[in-house]
Motif scaffolding. Structure first.
Motif, mmCIF file in Angstrom:
data_model
loop_
_atom_site.group_PDB
_atom_site.id
_atom_site.type_symbol
_atom_site.label_atom_id
_atom_site.label_comp_id
_atom_site.label_asym_id
_atom_site.label_seq_id
_atom_site.Cartn_x
_atom_site.Cartn_y
_atom_site.Cartn_z
ATOM 1 N N GLY A 51 -47.473 -42.785 -7.666
ATOM 2 C CA GLY A 51 -45.938 -43.292 -8.136
ATOM 3 C C GLY A 51 -46.520 -44.911 -8.040
ATOM 4 N N ARG A 52 -47.241 -45.088 -7.153
ATOM 5 C CA ARG A 52 -46.920 -46.836 -6.995
ATOM 6 C C ARG A 52 -47.451 -47.555 -8.264
ATOM 7 N NH1 ARG A 52 -51.644 -44.340 -5.264
ATOM 8 N NH2 ARG A 52 -53.976 -45.470 -5.631
ATOM 9 N N ILE A 53 -48.240 -46.833 -8.905
ATOM 10 C CA ILE A 53 -48.997 -47.713 -10.106
ATOM 11 C C ILE A 53 -47.574 -47.801 -11.214
ATOM 12 C CG2 ILE A 53 -49.696 -45.695 -11.558
ATOM 13 C CD1 ILE A 53 -51.094 -49.041 -11.357
ATOM 14 N N ILE A 54 -46.713 -47.003 -11.233
ATOM 15 C CA ILE A 54 -45.449 -47.288 -12.117
ATOM 16 C C ILE A 54 -44.823 -48.196 -11.455
ATOM 17 C CG2 ILE A 54 -43.356 -46.186 -12.882
ATOM 18 C CD1 ILE A 54 -44.859 -43.358 -12.671
ATOM 19 N N GLY A 55 -44.416 -48.336 -9.977
ATOM 20 C CA GLY A 55 -44.010 -49.688 -9.779
ATOM 21 C C GLY A 55 -44.613 -50.778 -9.964
ATOM 22 N N ARG A 56 -45.880 -50.859 -9.892
ATOM 23 C CA ARG A 56 -46.619 -52.198 -9.969
ATOM 24 C C ARG A 56 -46.414 -52.634 -11.581
ATOM 25 N NH1 ARG A 56 -53.033 -52.909 -9.916
ATOM 26 N NH2 ARG A 56 -53.348 -54.834 -10.652
ATOM 27 N N LEU A 57 -46.190 -51.710 -12.616
ATOM 28 C CA LEU A 57 -46.064 -51.978 -14.089
ATOM 29 C C LEU A 57 -44.654 -52.416 -14.169
ATOM 30 C CD1 LEU A 57 -47.859 -52.385 -16.384
ATOM 31 C CD2 LEU A 57 -47.087 -49.786 -16.891
ATOM 32 N N LEU A 58 -43.741 -52.018 -13.343
ATOM 33 C CA LEU A 58 -42.383 -52.146 -13.516
ATOM 34 C C LEU A 58 -42.312 -53.555 -13.072
ATOM 35 C CD1 LEU A 58 -40.479 -48.847 -12.346
ATOM 36 C CD2 LEU A 58 -40.188 -50.224 -14.577
ATOM 37 N N ALA A 59 -42.838 -53.976 -11.902
ATOM 38 C CA ALA A 59 -42.871 -55.288 -11.338
ATOM 39 C C ALA A 59 -43.415 -56.165 -12.148
ATOM 40 C CB ALA A 59 -43.539 -55.332 -9.845
ATOM 41 N N MET A 60 -44.448 -56.253 -13.117
ATOM 42 C CA MET A 60 -44.972 -57.044 -13.750
ATOM 43 C C MET A 60 -43.926 -57.056 -15.146
ATOM 44 S SD MET A 60 -48.627 -56.493 -15.636
ATOM 45 C CE MET A 60 -49.327 -58.085 -16.606
ATOM 46 N N LEU A 61 -43.280 -56.091 -15.574
ATOM 47 C CA LEU A 61 -42.181 -56.061 -16.460
ATOM 48 C C LEU A 61 -41.185 -57.146 -16.000
ATOM 49 C CD1 LEU A 61 -41.301 -55.137 -19.130
ATOM 50 C CD2 LEU A 61 -40.372 -53.247 -17.992
ATOM 51 N N ALA A 62 -40.797 -56.799 -14.910
ATOM 52 C CA ALA A 62 -39.626 -57.917 -14.577
ATOM 53 C C ALA A 62 -40.162 -59.209 -14.380
ATOM 54 C CB ALA A 62 -39.299 -57.346 -13.031
ATOM 55 N N THR A 63 -41.398 -59.396 -13.942
ATOM 56 C CA THR A 63 -41.995 -60.922 -13.862
ATOM 57 C C THR A 63 -42.072 -61.418 -15.261
ATOM 58 O OG1 THR A 63 -42.928 -60.230 -11.856
ATOM 59 C CG2 THR A 63 -43.835 -62.452 -12.932
ATOM 60 N N LEU A 64 -42.662 -60.944 -16.355
ATOM 61 C CA LEU A 64 -42.962 -61.172 -17.438
ATOM 62 C C LEU A 64 -41.638 -61.499 -18.135
ATOM 63 C CD1 LEU A 64 -45.915 -59.149 -18.638
ATOM 64 C CD2 LEU A 64 -45.895 -61.475 -17.992
ATOM 65 N N GLY A 65 -40.643 -60.675 -17.935
ATOM 66 C CA GLY A 65 -39.262 -60.917 -18.574
ATOM 67 C C GLY A 65 -38.631 -62.141 -18.165
ATOM 68 N N GLN A 66 -38.709 -62.534 -16.853
ATOM 69 C CA GLN A 66 -38.052 -63.784 -16.191
ATOM 70 C C GLN A 66 -39.133 -64.752 -16.664
ATOM 71 O OE1 GLN A 66 -38.581 -63.286 -12.143
ATOM 72 N NE2 GLN A 66 -37.126 -61.637 -11.898
ATOM 73 N N GLN A 67 -40.408 -64.828 -16.993
ATOM 74 C CA GLN A 67 -40.952 -66.090 -17.590
ATOM 75 C C GLN A 67 -40.721 -66.339 -18.950
ATOM 76 O OE1 GLN A 67 -45.042 -64.789 -17.013
ATOM 77 N NE2 GLN A 67 -45.082 -65.444 -14.597
ATOM 78 N N SER A 68 -40.339 -65.109 -19.405
ATOM 79 C CA SER A 68 -39.894 -65.416 -21.175
ATOM 80 C C SER A 68 -38.519 -66.014 -21.495
ATOM 81 C CB SER A 68 -40.274 -64.086 -21.865
ATOM 82 O OG SER A 68 -39.276 -63.126 -21.274
ATOM 83 N N GLU A 69 -37.775 -65.941 -20.323
ATOM 84 C CA GLU A 69 -36.441 -66.370 -20.355
ATOM 85 C C GLU A 69 -36.231 -68.038 -20.595
ATOM 86 O OE1 GLU A 69 -34.226 -64.779 -17.036
ATOM 87 O OE2 GLU A 69 -34.137 -62.922 -17.765
#
Length: 207
Positions: A189-207
């Motif tokens: 399940g850790r890989i899903i958490g890693r992708l979720l973290a990346m999603l959050a980071t990319l989302g913040q960068q695009s704001e």
């Protein structure tokens, strides 16, 4: 040999040499001289040569001449040798809009290719394909190769703010299918958490 003294048929024959340096010399000569008349012979080499290296190089020379067509790419994607398949995947880049549906299906199917170097190239190439399908395939590839650090690094390098959410959907679909078959260990399940973290980071960068 003096390449400038060889006829078209002789140049094509040199591309089937077991010597990589000789093939490279012919490759450069044909492309630099824009010898488009050799293209039909290259198509035959790409399809029928006994030497995998020659089949691969013929595809690359066709590309250099601007004569590579979807049928040749499709044949390369289904070649018995992983080196040819890998180059055919790379050659799909920057021409997705010109590929027919059958060739795109062949490309997508390589997410399950038995050779990791083919899947590695696919992970890079999918990043050049601007479509939801490519993003979902990246997610599936991340799930399939979650224990392969090289494919994982390539796949993550192909993610950006535009495709990471759809890639996550692809990963979750792949994971749920495996969970239903008891083929997804809880620790993965850790890989899903890693992708979720990346999603959050990319989302913040695009704001």
């Amino acid at each position: 040999p003096r390449l400038d003294k060889l006829k078209t048929e002789q140049l094509a024959a040199e591309l089937e040499s077991p010597s990589g340096s000789r093939r490279d010399m012919v490759h450069r000569f044909v492309v630099n001289q824009k010898l488009a008349e050799i293209a039909p012979l290259l198509v035959k080499i790409a399809a029928n040569s006994r030497l995998a290296e020659a089949r691969m190089q013929a595809l690359c020379v066709l590309d250099g001449l601007g004569k590579l067509q979807p049928p040749q790419i499709g044949r390369g994607l289904s070649d018995i040798h992983p080196g040819v398949r890998r180059q055919a995947v790379r050659l799909c880049e920057h021409r997705f809009e010109h590929l027919d549906l059958s060739t795109k299906e062949q490309l997508a199917a390589l997410v399950n290719d038995p050779n990791p170097t083919v899947r590695l190239q696919l992970a890079y190439t999918l990043g050049e394909w601007d479509s939801d399908r490519a993003a979902r395939l990246l997610g599936k590839l991340i799930g399939r190769d979650r224990n392969n650090p090289f494919v994982m690094a390539a796949a993550f390098s192909s993610l950006d703010a535009e495709n990471v959410s759809t890639a996550l959907d692809g990963l979750l679909k792949y994971a749920f299918e495996r969970i239903s078959r008891n083929q997804w260990p809880a620790t993965d399940g850790r890989i899903i958490g890693r992708l979720l973290a990346m999603l959050a980071t990319l989302g913040q960068q695009s704001e």
